[in-house]
Design an enzyme around this catalytic site. Structure first.
Site, PDB file in Angstrom:
ATOM      1  N   TRP A 200       0.850  -1.182   0.000  1.00 50.37           N
ATOM      2  CA  TRP A 200       0.000   0.000   0.000  1.00 50.37           C
ATOM      3  C   TRP A 200       0.898   1.249   0.000  1.00 50.37           C
ATOM      4  O   TRP A 200       1.876   1.325   0.718  1.00 50.37           O
ATOM      5  CB  TRP A 200      -0.914  -0.003   1.249  1.00 50.37           C
ATOM      6  CG  TRP A 200      -1.665   1.279   1.386  1.00 50.37           C
ATOM      7  CD1 TRP A 200      -2.809   1.630   0.737  1.00 50.37           C
ATOM      8  CD2 TRP A 200      -1.299   2.396   2.204  1.00 50.37           C
ATOM      9  NE1 TRP A 200      -3.180   2.902   1.090  1.00 50.37           N
ATOM     10  CE2 TRP A 200      -2.274   3.402   1.998  1.00 50.37           C
ATOM     11  CE3 TRP A 200      -0.240   2.657   3.086  1.00 50.37           C
ATOM     12  CZ2 TRP A 200      -2.225   4.645   2.644  1.00 50.37           C
ATOM     13  CZ3 TRP A 200      -0.194   3.893   3.728  1.00 50.37           C
ATOM     14  CH2 TRP A 200      -1.175   4.861   3.505  1.00 50.37           C
ATOM     15  N   ASP A 479     -14.270   2.372  -5.117  1.00 52.86           N
ATOM     16  CA  ASP A 479     -13.192   2.012  -4.196  1.00 52.86           C
ATOM     17  C   ASP A 479     -13.367   0.576  -3.706  1.00 52.86           C
ATOM     18  O   ASP A 479     -14.445  -0.025  -3.832  1.00 52.86           O
ATOM     19  CB  ASP A 479     -13.229   2.996  -3.016  1.00 52.86           C
ATOM     20  CG  ASP A 479     -11.884   3.171  -2.349  1.00 52.86           C
ATOM     21  OD1 ASP A 479     -10.970   2.380  -2.611  1.00 52.86           O
ATOM     22  OD2 ASP A 479     -11.757   4.115  -1.538  1.00 52.86           O
ATOM     23  N   ASP A 549      -2.575   5.671  -3.056  1.00 48.01           N
ATOM     24  CA  ASP A 549      -2.954   6.642  -2.029  1.00 48.01           C
ATOM     25  C   ASP A 549      -1.783   7.559  -1.700  1.00 48.01           C
ATOM     26  O   ASP A 549      -1.958   8.549  -0.995  1.00 48.01           O
ATOM     27  CB  ASP A 549      -3.400   5.918  -0.752  1.00 48.01           C
ATOM     28  CG  ASP A 549      -4.886   5.602  -0.791  1.00 48.01           C
ATOM     29  OD1 ASP A 549      -5.582   6.135  -1.666  1.00 48.01           O
ATOM     30  OD2 ASP A 549      -5.345   4.821   0.062  1.00 48.01           O
TER      31      ASP A 549
HETATM   32  C1  DGJ Z   1      -9.121   4.785  -0.129  1.00 46.73           C
HETATM   33  C2  DGJ Z   1      -8.893   5.576  -1.373  1.00 46.73           C
HETATM   34  O1  DGJ Z   1      -7.741   5.164  -2.019  1.00 46.73           O
HETATM   35  C3  DGJ Z   1      -8.855   7.051  -1.022  1.00 46.73           C
HETATM   36  O2  DGJ Z   1      -8.553   7.821  -2.147  1.00 46.73           O
HETATM   37  C4  DGJ Z   1     -10.182   7.439  -0.428  1.00 46.73           C
HETATM   38  O3  DGJ Z   1     -11.177   7.319  -1.396  1.00 46.73           O
HETATM   39  C5  DGJ Z   1     -10.486   6.566   0.771  1.00 46.73           C
HETATM   40  N1  DGJ Z   1     -10.366   5.179   0.485  1.00 46.73           N
HETATM   41  C6  DGJ Z   1     -11.870   6.844   1.297  1.00 46.73           C
HETATM   42  O4  DGJ Z   1     -12.231   5.993   2.300  1.00 46.73           O
END
Ligand code: DGJ
Length: 751
Positions: A200, A479, A549
């Site tokens: 991640w 998501d 992220d």
């Molecule tokens: C994980 C995503 O990758 C983020 O960009 C965001 O949308 C969050 N989840 C929201 O919970």
């Protein structure tokens, strides 16, 4: 492009201007592999390539022949148990418990174009002239199981797309326990293996290693293709570079559990297997039923990794991605996630959107937290109805306000998940994936809905479709924030529990298919805690994906560089976020954050109101710049120039189709002192064309020929080499520049 079959030697030759693929029917009826590589002349007989040496300590198929051992013969779809001791492509458990199969050639069919794979994402053709497909049919004479091997060769490029279909033609049930999409036996092991792995927030880092006797593999058994490994590997000859040398890329068009493996045997033959991970997989086939594997794509290049990548880019951008947005420039968006997280009101959102509009943003996206009783990540997933305390006018009201500002509105969903604190879970506690009698683990307080069940997918579809019908929603961020544990479906009998992982992904594809068909103008962006499901399967439904992220510009260099080996720039979700960065707490200059994010879909992940006026002016210029050049960036030819995995400087470029325009992103992580004078060799230009050069918008005095820029290089030196030229701002850490090349109107006179 053609596919030739010689009736006497029973040899197939698939070829186009770039590649040849050769195979033949073996003496025992199996299909032997002869060659995959650069195009060679056609001949009717290549059987001399088959190995026939006598070797001790092996086994032979025929009593009268001490040469025919499958262990030493390269095969198209290897089987275990009949003299081949390598890992097989397929394994079938039969009524008597045996797992030995013997598939023998029956017939073949050649068709123009490419048939669809029902329920699965796959490459496609738009005209029958774009590709030819060969289907070879084999049958096991004992069980009457039928195996169909499918090969598509495209008219251009070194591409072969493959899949397999297994049909139970017998009269007893069978259990398929392994069904790979691709098996390729290469004649030697003089390769380096490249994988794109991480975790991640550091997805798709390039890792290279030499292969040796034994197994090299990457995989996922998490239910999603994963942050940890991407379903894509490359085998390259040692010494292969971006623009020279041999490489074969192997990509699986699938979003669930996968295995990519290369097994080097005792005689240096390399067997590549790619497909659904056999671990935790089985599929019961009643008489008459079939199983279709996902598609795997192989791209051969004898002109380096760059050509391999551009071949994947063109194929995946135009003949895997689909729909209204496929060929369209992507809207510049502002997402509220890093701006507010769960802490927002409608008023706050409208104020973020208003400033975004003022700066030129085209799409405002509301992320997590707008539905059910969700004020943090403990509740609400599954209740896809707006929270009217936060959003008094609901989603329809907010969307209208955004539309009234002359912007489009986008919305976040996590369709596959549910919190226990939700109306959906309270009504259907049996809809989650859990094993009876065992503890059920959570991830981020959420549970995975059993998408192997049609009624679950139906229910989520109804909720999403209602919102999409009632509100003006132009974009969906889909998501998926946890992997699957305690995998089991309450709706399936014990002998079908091995099907759950694959049926789950088929359910995800089904929901995507229904939504994209019913709402064809909505732009979908896939996401899984960033890049946890950034794979070709998703690209078929969602033409772009949130790459990670991690929004830090320096971290993104590696992530986006690694991603570019297989995936087109138009698919890479990339945004400018605040400093200090929320993932690595690093301060990078605003221009570098934009210069990195340009090479993707582009957008902002912050509240522009919180920037200084000077920064807001800079943002306006960035957006104007991206609007002007996004077609070139997102749909041009992409070249990697300098690797963040090897150097302090990363560089890449996009060249327009007519080669008259190019844009170069140049990034230096740490500043230096008294550095060498540096030049960057460019690619893809017209050698005889003079180009004007703009550095961060300022035109250089000299113009350069295309050949000069490609063979001699673009001078990139700055103050770190001893002096600060007057036309450039002083260098700093995390610095970057954008170079623009424009062909000068009149073709230059060469001397
Ligand atoms: C994980 C995503 O990758 C983020 O960009 C965001 O949308 C969050 N989840 C929201 O919970």
């Amino acid at each position: 492009m053609n596919i030739l079959f010689n009736e006497t030697t029973k040899t197939f030759h698939l070829f186009n201007e770039d590649i040849s693929y050769l195979m033949t029917v073996l003496r025992n009826g199996q299909i032997g592999h002869l060659y995959f590589g650069k195009k060679i002349h056609h001949k009717e007989d290549f059987s001399y390539l088959l190995e026939t040496a006598y070797r001790p300590m092996t086994s032979y198929v025929f009593e009268d022949d001490r040469q025919f051992s499958l262990e030493h013969i390269k095969q198209e779809y290897g089987l275990y148990g009949t003299t081949d001791f390598r890992h097989p492509a397929v394994e079938i458990q039969q009524a008597n418990g045996s797992t030995v199969s013997d598939f023998q050639y029956k017939d073949y069919e050649i068709m123009e174009g490419k048939p669809k794979l029902a329920g699965l994402p796959a490459t496609y053709t738009e005209s029958s002239k774009e590709a030819l497909t060969l289907i070879i049919r084999l049958e096991d004479p004992l069980t009457h199981v039928i195996l169909e091997l499918s090969y598509t060769i495209f008219a251009r490029g070194g591409i072969i797309a493959r899949s397999a279909r297994i049909t139970n033609g017998g009269d007893s049930d069978i259990q398929l326990t392994r069904a790979m999409s691709l098996c390729l036996d290469l004649p030697d092991c003089d390769y380096e293996w490249i994988q794109f792995s991480g975790a991640w927030s550091r997805e798709r880092h390039m890792k290279v290693r030499r292969m040796e006797q034994g197994i090299t593999a990457i995989d996922s058994i998490r239910g999603n293709s994963s942050h940890n490994h991407n379903p894509f590997i490359v085998l390259q000859r040692p010494g292969t570079k971006e623009e020279q040398g041999e490489a074969i890329g192997f990509s699986l068009i699938y979003s669930g559990n996968f295995l990519a493996q290369a097994q080097v045997d005792a005689h240096d033959v390399t067997r590549v297997l790619l497909g659904i991970h056999p671990s935790h997989f089985s599929w019961k086939l009643d008489p008459g039923q079939s199983f279709q594997t996902p598609e795997a794509v192989m791209v051969y290049s004898c002109q380096g990794l760059g050509t391999m990548s551009r071949t994947f880019h063109n194929l995946y951008r135009k003949r895997l991605a689909r729909g209204y947005w496929r060929d369209r420039e992507r809207p510049i968006l502002n997402n509220n996630w890093e701006a507010t997280y769960f802490d927002f009101t409608e008023e706050k959102l409208v104020s973020i959107a208003a400033k975004a509009k003022e700066c030129g943003v085209e799409l405002f996206v509301l992320d997590d937290g707008w539905f059910g009783e969700r004020s943090d990540d403990h509740a609400g997933l599954g209740d896809w109805v707006p929270n009217l305390t936060r959003l008094p006018g609901g989603i329809a009201g907010l969307a209208q306000k955004i539309e009234d500002m002359d912007m489009k509105f986008g919305l976040w969903f996590e369709p596959e998940m549910v919190n226990k604190d939700s109306d959906l879970y309270r009504s259907h506690p049996d809809w989650i994936i859990r094993t009876p009698g065992r503890h059920t683990s959570h991830g981020r307080s959420q549970y995975v809905l059993d998408f192997s069940r049609n009624e679950v997918v139906d229910c989520i579809y109804q909720m999403m479709a209602k919102l999409l019908t009632e509100a003006k929603i132009s974009y969906i961020k889909w998501d998926m924030n946890r992997s699957i544990t305690e995998c089991y479906s309450a709706a399936l009998p014990p002998d079908r529990q091995g099907e759950v992982f694959h049926r789950y992904i088929l359910g995800v594809y089904d929901l995507y298919e229904r939504l994209t068909a019913a709402f064809p103008h909505v732009l979908f962006e896939s996401c899984a805690s960033g890049g946890g499901r950034f794979d070709p399967g998703m690209l078929y439904y969602a033409p772009q994906g949130w790459a990670s992220d991690d929004s830090d510009a320096v971290e993104r260099l590696k992530i986006q560089y690694g991603t570019s080996f297989c995936y087109p720039i138009s698919s890479i979700g990339s945004h400018v976020s605040v400093v200090p960065n929320h993932q690595v707490y690093r301060n990078t200059p605003l221009h570098t954050r934009a210069n990195v994010a340009y090479f993707g879909t582009f957008g902002y992940e912050l509240d522009l109101n919180k920037l200084t006026e000077k920064e807001q002016e800079a943002v306006k210029s960035q957006i104007a710049f991206m609007k002007k050049y996004r077609r070139l960036i997102q749909f041009g030819d992409f070249y990697r120039l300098s690797s963040p995995f090897e150097k302090n400087v990363t560089a890449w470029m996009c060249v327009s189709r007519d080669k008259r325009q190019a844009i170069i992103g140049w990034y230096r992580v740490l500043n230096g002192v008294n550095q060498p004078y540096s030049r960057l060799r460019l690619h893809g230009l017209l050698p005889d064309m003079p180009y004007r050069i703009l550095v961060d918008g300022i035109e250089r005095k000299e113009r350069c020929w295309g050949d000069e820029l490609m063979y001699l290089g673009l001078v990139t030196s700055d103050g770190t080499s001893g002096e600060v030229p007057t036309d450039i701002v002083p260098p700093c850490d995390f610095d970057s520049r954008i170079y623009l090349l424009e062909a000068v109107e009149e073709k230059g006179e060469r001397t």
